[in-house]
Design an enzyme around this catalytic site. Structure first.
Site, PDB file in Angstrom:
ATOM      1  N   LEU A 113       0.820  -1.209   0.000  1.00 18.64           N
ATOM      2  CA  LEU A 113       0.000   0.000   0.000  1.00 18.64           C
ATOM      3  C   LEU A 113       0.855   1.260   0.000  1.00 18.64           C
ATOM      4  O   LEU A 113       0.427   2.311  -0.477  1.00 18.64           O
ATOM      5  CB  LEU A 113      -0.927   0.004   1.222  1.00 18.64           C
ATOM      6  CG  LEU A 113      -1.946  -1.141   1.300  1.00 18.64           C
ATOM      7  CD1 LEU A 113      -2.723  -1.070   2.597  1.00 18.64           C
ATOM      8  CD2 LEU A 113      -2.897  -1.087   0.106  1.00 18.64           C
ATOM      9  N   GLY A 114       2.054   1.165   0.549  1.00 21.13           N
ATOM     10  CA  GLY A 114       2.927   2.339   0.586  1.00 21.13           C
ATOM     11  C   GLY A 114       4.240   2.026   1.264  1.00 21.13           C
ATOM     12  O   GLY A 114       4.349   1.058   2.027  1.00 21.13           O
ATOM     13  N   GLY A 137       7.833   3.909   3.201  1.00 18.14           N
ATOM     14  CA  GLY A 137       8.402   5.102   3.801  1.00 18.14           C
ATOM     15  C   GLY A 137       9.848   4.866   4.185  1.00 18.14           C
ATOM     16  O   GLY A 137      10.444   3.846   3.825  1.00 18.14           O
ATOM     17  N   GLY A 138      10.399   5.806   4.951  1.00 24.07           N
ATOM     18  CA  GLY A 138      11.808   5.728   5.305  1.00 24.07           C
ATOM     19  C   GLY A 138      12.156   4.574   6.227  1.00 24.07           C
ATOM     20  O   GLY A 138      13.268   4.053   6.185  1.00 24.07           O
ATOM     21  N   GLY A 140       9.948   1.732   6.809  1.00 22.30           N
ATOM     22  CA  GLY A 140       9.236   0.486   6.580  1.00 22.30           C
ATOM     23  C   GLY A 140       8.202   0.633   5.488  1.00 22.30           C
ATOM     24  O   GLY A 140       8.256   1.557   4.678  1.00 22.30           O
ATOM     25  N   LYS A 153       1.701  -2.434   9.004  1.00 28.74           N
ATOM     26  CA  LYS A 153       2.886  -1.589   8.894  1.00 28.74           C
ATOM     27  C   LYS A 153       4.070  -2.366   9.474  1.00 28.74           C
ATOM     28  O   LYS A 153       4.079  -2.708  10.656  1.00 28.74           O
ATOM     29  CB  LYS A 153       2.675  -0.292   9.681  1.00 28.74           C
ATOM     30  CG  LYS A 153       3.812   0.697   9.620  1.00 28.74           C
ATOM     31  CD  LYS A 153       3.431   1.964  10.400  1.00 28.74           C
ATOM     32  CE  LYS A 153       4.496   3.020  10.341  1.00 28.74           C
ATOM     33  NZ  LYS A 153       4.086   4.252  11.080  1.00 28.74           N
ATOM     34  N   ASP A 204       3.533  15.636  11.553  1.00 29.81           N
ATOM     35  CA  ASP A 204       3.791  15.355  10.137  1.00 29.81           C
ATOM     36  C   ASP A 204       2.489  15.327   9.332  1.00 29.81           C
ATOM     37  O   ASP A 204       2.254  14.417   8.536  1.00 29.81           O
ATOM     38  CB  ASP A 204       4.551  14.034   9.988  1.00 29.81           C
ATOM     39  CG  ASP A 204       5.235  13.904   8.626  1.00 29.81           C
ATOM     40  OD1 ASP A 204       5.436  14.947   7.956  1.00 29.81           O
ATOM     41  OD2 ASP A 204       5.573  12.780   8.228  1.00 29.81           O
TER      42      ASP A 204
END
Length: 209
Positions: A20-21, A23-24, A26, A46, A148
């Site tokens: 699904l996505g 990031g830095g 994981g 996640k 964020d």
């Protein structure tokens, strides 16, 4: 592929369906989770990346995110279901919301004013709840600062709902394991001036974002 969790004994199988996505630290996957009583759910998981799984502070921060989200019960904040481990890496099991994030949505062109205002209103409602929700342990407001807020952390569901995502760098008044004060967190384009200066932060940085 699948993994056997170490922290939730009732989970028998996790089958990953798609990414699904990323990031830095994981990635988030859509997965089908089967428990020992044949209870099956599709969840967003996640998982910390392999190179960070042995970093004590990052692991602690992911646990903190789960503990914090467990105390926040709001229609516009993503809900945490469980904590676990997959292939020795910390994993956070969350509700799966089918939809698109704000960044992707904006790439398709300007939003109608009414839709943009609804997104802002829902996000503000979530942040207000995060700031004022009392701790289940102390009874005092959690005073959550997300730090964020940006379009990619706002998920708009296919049915028009909104979820605020990624409380991994949030600050709050609760007993946390990880450290969030030694570094400057946020995304440059959405950071308030006082956030850049690493001074005393308040919920106003989220309002600015």
């Amino acid at each position: 592929s699948d993994g056997r969790p170490a922290l939730s004994a009732s989970i028998q199988r996790i089958e990953f369906l798609e990414t699904l996505g990323k990031g830095g630290f994981g990635a988030v996957y859509l997965a089908q989770v089967t428990r020992s009583d044949r209870f099956v759910q599709r969840l967003a998981i996640k998982i910390m990346s392999p190179e960070h799984k042995d970093h004590p502070d990052l692991v602690a921060r992911q646990r903190d995110e789960a503990r914090l989200l467990a105390q926040l019960n709001h229609d516009h904040i993503v809900k945490v279901i469980d904590m676990s481990e997959v292939h020795g890496r910390p994993a956070l099991l969350m509700e799966y919301v089918e939809g698109v994030d704000g960044h992707t949505l904006r790439q398709q062109g300007p939003l109608p004013v009414a839709a943009a205002l609804e997104i802002v209103q829902a996000t503000a409602s979530a942040l207000n709840a995060a700031w004022n929700t009392p701790s289940t342990l102390t009874g005092q407001p959690l005073r959550v600062i997300h730090r964020d807020i940006k379009p990619s952390n706002l998920l708009i569901s296919r049915y028009g709902g909104l979820k605020v995502l990624d409380f991994g760098v949030a600050r709050a008044d609760f007993d946390r394991e990880g450290t969030t004060t030694s570094m400057q967190y946020g995304t440059a384009r959405f950071m308030a001036p006082e956030q850049w200066l690493s001074g005393a932060l308040s919920h106003t940085v989220d309002i600015y974002a």
